[in-house]
Design a protein around this motif. Structure first.
Motif, short mmCIF file in Angstrom:
data_model
loop_
_atom_site.label_atom_id
_atom_site.label_comp_id
_atom_site.label_asym_id
_atom_site.label_seq_id
_atom_site.Cartn_x
_atom_site.Cartn_y
_atom_site.Cartn_z
N ASN A 96 0.82 -1.21 0.00
CA ASN A 96 0.00 0.00 0.00
C ASN A 96 0.85 1.26 0.00
O ASN A 96 0.49 2.27 -0.62
N GLN A 97 1.99 1.20 0.68
CA GLN A 97 2.87 2.37 0.74
C GLN A 97 3.42 2.70 -0.64
O GLN A 97 3.44 3.87 -1.06
N PHE A 98 3.86 1.68 -1.36
CA PHE A 98 4.33 1.90 -2.74
C PHE A 98 3.19 2.43 -3.61
O PHE A 98 3.38 3.40 -4.36
N THR A 103 2.02 20.88 -1.09
CA THR A 103 1.42 19.87 -0.22
C THR A 103 1.60 18.47 -0.81
O THR A 103 1.91 17.51 -0.09
N ASN A 104 1.40 18.34 -2.13
CA ASN A 104 1.63 17.06 -2.81
C ASN A 104 3.07 16.59 -2.60
O ASN A 104 3.32 15.41 -2.32
N TYR A 105 3.99 17.53 -2.72
CA TYR A 105 5.40 17.19 -2.56
C TYR A 105 5.70 16.79 -1.12
O TYR A 105 6.39 15.79 -0.87
N HIS A 106 5.20 17.57 -0.17
CA HIS A 106 5.43 17.25 1.25
C HIS A 106 4.92 15.86 1.58
O HIS A 106 5.59 15.09 2.27
N LEU A 107 3.72 15.53 1.11
CA LEU A 107 3.15 14.22 1.40
C LEU A 107 3.96 13.11 0.74
O LEU A 107 4.19 12.06 1.35
N SER A 108 4.39 13.34 -0.49
CA SER A 108 5.21 12.34 -1.18
C SER A 108 6.49 12.07 -0.40
O SER A 108 6.90 10.91 -0.23
N PHE A 109 7.14 13.13 0.06
CA PHE A 109 8.38 12.99 0.83
C PHE A 109 8.09 12.24 2.14
O PHE A 109 8.85 11.35 2.55
N SER A 110 6.99 12.59 2.80
CA SER A 110 6.64 11.94 4.06
C SER A 110 6.36 10.45 3.86
O SER A 110 6.78 9.61 4.67
N LEU A 111 5.66 10.13 2.78
CA LEU A 111 5.40 8.72 2.46
C LEU A 111 6.71 7.99 2.18
O LEU A 111 6.88 6.82 2.57
N PHE A 112 7.62 8.67 1.52
CA PHE A 112 8.91 8.06 1.18
C PHE A 112 9.72 7.77 2.43
O PHE A 112 10.35 6.72 2.55
N ILE A 113 9.71 8.70 3.38
CA ILE A 113 10.40 8.47 4.65
C ILE A 113 9.79 7.28 5.38
O ILE A 113 10.49 6.42 5.92
N GLY A 114 8.45 7.23 5.38
CA GLY A 114 7.78 6.09 5.99
C GLY A 114 8.13 4.77 5.32
O GLY A 114 8.33 3.76 5.99
N LEU A 115 8.24 4.80 4.00
CA LEU A 115 8.62 3.59 3.26
C LEU A 115 10.00 3.10 3.69
O LEU A 115 10.22 1.90 3.88
#
Length: 230
Positions: A151-153, A188-200
């Motif tokens: 799901n993260q990917f 905001t799209n970029y911030h969320l993408s980066f946050s998801l990437f850190i979580g991954l």
């Protein structure tokens, strides 16, 4: 996580790339960078292997050994007799196998999954520079994790293209208030993408110290590649 240092390091590499490829100066570079990020993200998922339900191997490869410069080698390998030698043996014998006089190849341990992950990080940072998302502006970044890695990917693949989608609106004639809100939405799209990437990264088992170390090692390689006409 030293975001300031990471962005500064990426800025220097991007400048070297622009110097080597002047045709990129002054043009839109977000489209190909976002595509490149998605390709690298796909390679990261492929190395992870957890989605390959048809396969008997659904876990990433353990750390493997690859060729490297002599100073970084953990051991040396002869491609003729296939024997392994210690660094002290190799240095004493001028990096030659005395059995067949073949030049020894330096080998070091690497983590293929981590390498793919930091390749993604290079492009995420570069995209942030294109969007002028400085470290001060991205203090909203926090780890965001889904219920599982698949799901993260998938969420990352969904979120990243939204940057380009919303940028397309900026090329139209918009009221000032709508333009301002669209620009905020892009960040905001970029911030969320980066946050998801850190979580991954954490879900894949990496600490941020491991990630930063691998990033700077790969960054040095990327500079060498640019100098040598990669």
């Amino acid at each position: 996580m030293n975001l300031t240092k990471l962005f500064d390091t990426q800025r220097i590499l991007d400048a070297q790339i622009m110097e080597k490829h002047p045709e990129l100066v002054g043009q839109n570079n977000l489209d190909w960078k976002i595509l490149a990020l998605q390709v690298e993200l796909g390679e990261c998922a492929n190395e992870w292997r957890g989605f390959k339900k048809w396969s008997t191997r659904q876990s990433p490869s353990d750390e493997i050994f690859i060729s490297c410069i002599d100073d970084e080698a953990e051991y040396f390998f002869c491609g003729v007799c296939h024997e392994e030698f210690s660094p002290s043996y190799a240095k004493t014998n001028e990096y030659q196998c005395l059995k067949d006089l073949n030049h020894l190849m330096g080998m070091k341990k690497t983590n293929p999954l981590l390498e793919e992950y930091v390749d993604c990080l290079h492009f995420i940072l570069s995209i942030g520079l294109e969007l002028e998302c400085t470290p001060i502006a991205i203090d909203v970044i926090r780890k965001v994790s889904d219920s599982n890695i698949v799901n993260q990917f998938n969420t990352l693949f969904t979120e990243i293209p939204k940057v380009l989608h919303n940028i397309s609106f900026l090329n139209q004639e918009l009221p000032e208030t709508m333009r301002y809100s669209t620009e905020r939405l892009i960040k905001t799209n970029y911030h969320l993408s980066f946050s998801l990437f850190i979580g991954l990264g954490e879900m894949l088992g990496f600490t941020w110290e491991h990630i930063e170390e691998a990033y700077y090692e790969k960054n040095e390689i990327n500079h060498i590649r640019q100098s040598e006409g990669y």
